[in-house]
Design a protein around this motif. Sequence first.
Motif, short mmCIF file in Angstrom:
data_model
loop_
_atom_site.label_atom_id
_atom_site.label_comp_id
_atom_site.label_asym_id
_atom_site.label_seq_id
_atom_site.Cartn_x
_atom_site.Cartn_y
_atom_site.Cartn_z
N VAL A 46 34.24 39.50 50.67
CA VAL A 46 33.16 38.52 50.45
C VAL A 46 33.64 38.30 49.02
N SER A 47 33.75 37.04 48.48
CA SER A 47 34.71 37.01 46.75
C SER A 47 33.50 36.65 46.13
N LYS A 48 32.78 37.25 45.47
CA LYS A 48 31.94 37.61 44.35
C LYS A 48 32.65 37.24 42.77
N TRP A 49 32.19 35.51 42.75
CA TRP A 49 32.33 35.03 41.41
C TRP A 49 31.70 35.30 39.99
N PHE A 50 32.20 34.99 38.86
CA PHE A 50 31.70 35.11 37.34
C PHE A 50 32.87 34.20 36.32
N ASP A 51 32.13 34.04 35.70
CA ASP A 51 32.32 33.11 34.86
C ASP A 51 33.97 33.58 33.97
N LEU A 52 35.15 32.31 34.25
CA LEU A 52 35.62 32.43 32.83
C LEU A 52 35.57 33.14 31.02
N ARG A 53 34.72 32.44 31.23
CA ARG A 53 34.32 32.78 29.85
C ARG A 53 33.03 34.20 28.90
N ILE A 59 31.20 41.34 32.53
CA ILE A 59 32.93 41.74 33.22
C ILE A 59 32.34 42.82 34.28
N GLU A 60 32.37 44.42 33.05
CA GLU A 60 31.88 45.45 33.78
C GLU A 60 30.73 45.46 34.11
N ASP A 75 45.07 35.13 34.27
CA ASP A 75 45.23 35.61 33.49
C ASP A 75 45.79 36.34 31.68
N MET A 76 44.91 35.25 31.94
CA MET A 76 43.88 34.80 30.02
C MET A 76 42.79 35.88 29.59
N ILE A 77 42.32 36.17 31.12
CA ILE A 77 41.26 37.17 31.01
C ILE A 77 41.65 38.87 30.86
N LEU A 78 42.35 39.18 31.52
CA LEU A 78 43.73 40.31 31.50
C LEU A 78 43.64 41.41 30.27
N VAL A 95 46.73 39.37 39.03
CA VAL A 95 45.95 38.00 39.07
C VAL A 95 47.25 37.27 38.72
N THR A 96 46.34 36.05 38.79
CA THR A 96 46.70 34.48 39.16
C THR A 96 47.41 34.06 37.93
N SER A 97 47.76 33.09 37.67
CA SER A 97 48.31 31.62 36.41
C SER A 97 48.82 31.10 37.37
N PRO A 98 48.58 29.91 36.28
CA PRO A 98 48.56 28.21 36.55
C PRO A 98 50.49 28.29 36.92
#
Length: 118
Positions: A46-53, A59-60, A75-78, A95-98
Amino acid sequence: LFEEIERTAKAFVFYGVKNGDNVAICMPALPETMYTILALNKLGAVSKWFDLRASENDIENYANSSQCKYMVAFDMILPKVEKIINNTKLEKVIVTSPVGPVNPVVKGAYNLKNIFKA
């Protein structure tokens, strides 16, 4: 498309994702995002989405309230994730990166409880 979904699903299985697991996702609109959604669906996760911002606190809270064992994170939110990982039940962060032609989900995972790169 089907080859990428299959490859991404195999990567998730390698990292331990299985049917019924909740996976927090924080990714921008990239083709890899679609592969991630469809691969998790194929596995029954099950995917649970949240905002990059999202803030560290958000996040916690989201990871805990969603009962996520895994996270797929841009990777920018690491740096945010590293600060809160020990306050969550997350076991692995993928961790993903474009950058580059290789599917980012296949690139690597971080077990942030011990902070090492796989």
